[in-house]
Write a protein that holds these residues in place. Sequence first.
Motif, PDB file in Angstrom:
ATOM      1  N   VAL A  28       2.836 -19.297 -33.981  1.00 54.74           N
ATOM      2  CA  VAL A  28       1.378 -19.337 -35.967  1.00 54.74           C
ATOM      3  C   VAL A  28       0.746 -21.249 -34.567  1.00 54.74           C
ATOM      4  O   VAL A  28      -0.187 -20.742 -34.716  1.00 54.74           O
ATOM      5  CB  VAL A  28       2.613 -19.851 -36.915  1.00 54.74           C
ATOM      6  N   PHE A  29       1.847 -21.447 -33.895  1.00 54.81           N
ATOM      7  CA  PHE A  29       1.097 -22.937 -33.583  1.00 54.81           C
ATOM      8  C   PHE A  29       0.355 -23.116 -32.703  1.00 54.81           C
ATOM      9  O   PHE A  29      -0.572 -24.018 -32.241  1.00 54.81           O
ATOM     10  CB  PHE A  29       2.236 -23.958 -33.540  1.00 54.81           C
ATOM     11  N   ALA A  30       0.242 -21.926 -31.494  1.00 55.21           N
ATOM     12  CA  ALA A  30      -0.008 -21.804 -31.128  1.00 55.21           C
ATOM     13  C   ALA A  30      -1.447 -21.412 -31.203  1.00 55.21           C
ATOM     14  O   ALA A  30      -2.450 -21.492 -30.600  1.00 55.21           O
ATOM     15  CB  ALA A  30       0.769 -20.101 -29.768  1.00 55.21           C
ATOM     16  N   VAL A  31      -1.841 -20.035 -32.035  1.00 54.26           N
ATOM     17  CA  VAL A  31      -2.607 -19.888 -32.882  1.00 54.26           C
ATOM     18  C   VAL A  31      -3.358 -20.951 -33.369  1.00 54.26           C
ATOM     19  O   VAL A  31      -4.524 -21.180 -33.185  1.00 54.26           O
ATOM     20  CB  VAL A  31      -2.801 -18.299 -33.741  1.00 54.26           C
ATOM     21  N   TRP A  35      -7.473 -22.409 -31.914  1.00 55.65           N
ATOM     22  CA  TRP A  35      -8.323 -22.047 -32.603  1.00 55.65           C
ATOM     23  C   TRP A  35      -9.057 -23.139 -32.807  1.00 55.65           C
ATOM     24  O   TRP A  35     -10.108 -23.786 -32.791  1.00 55.65           O
ATOM     25  CB  TRP A  35      -7.983 -21.637 -34.395  1.00 55.65           C
ATOM     26  N   ILE A  36      -8.319 -24.940 -32.480  1.00 54.20           N
ATOM     27  CA  ILE A  36      -8.432 -25.533 -32.840  1.00 54.20           C
ATOM     28  C   ILE A  36      -8.904 -26.556 -30.898  1.00 54.20           C
ATOM     29  O   ILE A  36     -10.469 -26.865 -31.681  1.00 54.20           O
ATOM     30  CB  ILE A  36      -7.776 -27.117 -33.070  1.00 54.20           C
ATOM     31  N   ALA A  41     -10.727 -18.837 -27.008  1.00 49.41           N
ATOM     32  CA  ALA A  41      -9.780 -18.087 -26.661  1.00 49.41           C
ATOM     33  C   ALA A  41      -8.931 -17.149 -26.500  1.00 49.41           C
ATOM     34  O   ALA A  41      -8.997 -16.896 -27.567  1.00 49.41           O
ATOM     35  CB  ALA A  41      -8.415 -18.933 -26.623  1.00 49.41           C
ATOM     36  N   SER A  42      -8.788 -16.299 -25.769  1.00 49.49           N
ATOM     37  CA  SER A  42      -8.664 -14.717 -25.408  1.00 49.49           C
ATOM     38  C   SER A  42      -6.374 -14.695 -25.715  1.00 49.49           C
ATOM     39  O   SER A  42      -6.441 -16.322 -25.967  1.00 49.49           O
ATOM     40  CB  SER A  42      -8.662 -14.120 -24.276  1.00 49.49           C
ATOM     41  N   GLY A  43      -6.227 -13.533 -26.255  1.00 44.76           N
ATOM     42  CA  GLY A  43      -5.278 -13.008 -26.915  1.00 44.76           C
ATOM     43  C   GLY A  43      -4.407 -13.802 -25.823  1.00 44.76           C
ATOM     44  O   GLY A  43      -3.093 -14.055 -26.221  1.00 44.76           O
TER      45      GLY A  43
END
Length: 68
Positions: A28-31, A35-36, A41-43
């Motif tokens: 969750v925090f990586a997403v 995003w920020i 960024a790719s998966g």
Amino acid sequence: MALQRSAVITFMKVRWRILAVRSVLGLVFAVILGWIFFPEASGGRIAVLALLLVFSAYVLEALRAQRK
């Protein structure tokens, strides 16, 4: 003997649960961070960031336990 085995199994269940919670929170925090800071960024980059977050949680836990 059965009591010790039960305690070990309970301990392992707790450790697996902690890993699951840390993995979900890391993702969750990586997403959110991806995003920020990395809008395109790719998966794969998000997955690597999630792994680094979970790894750093375990490293910090080990350092904290060592200090005590």
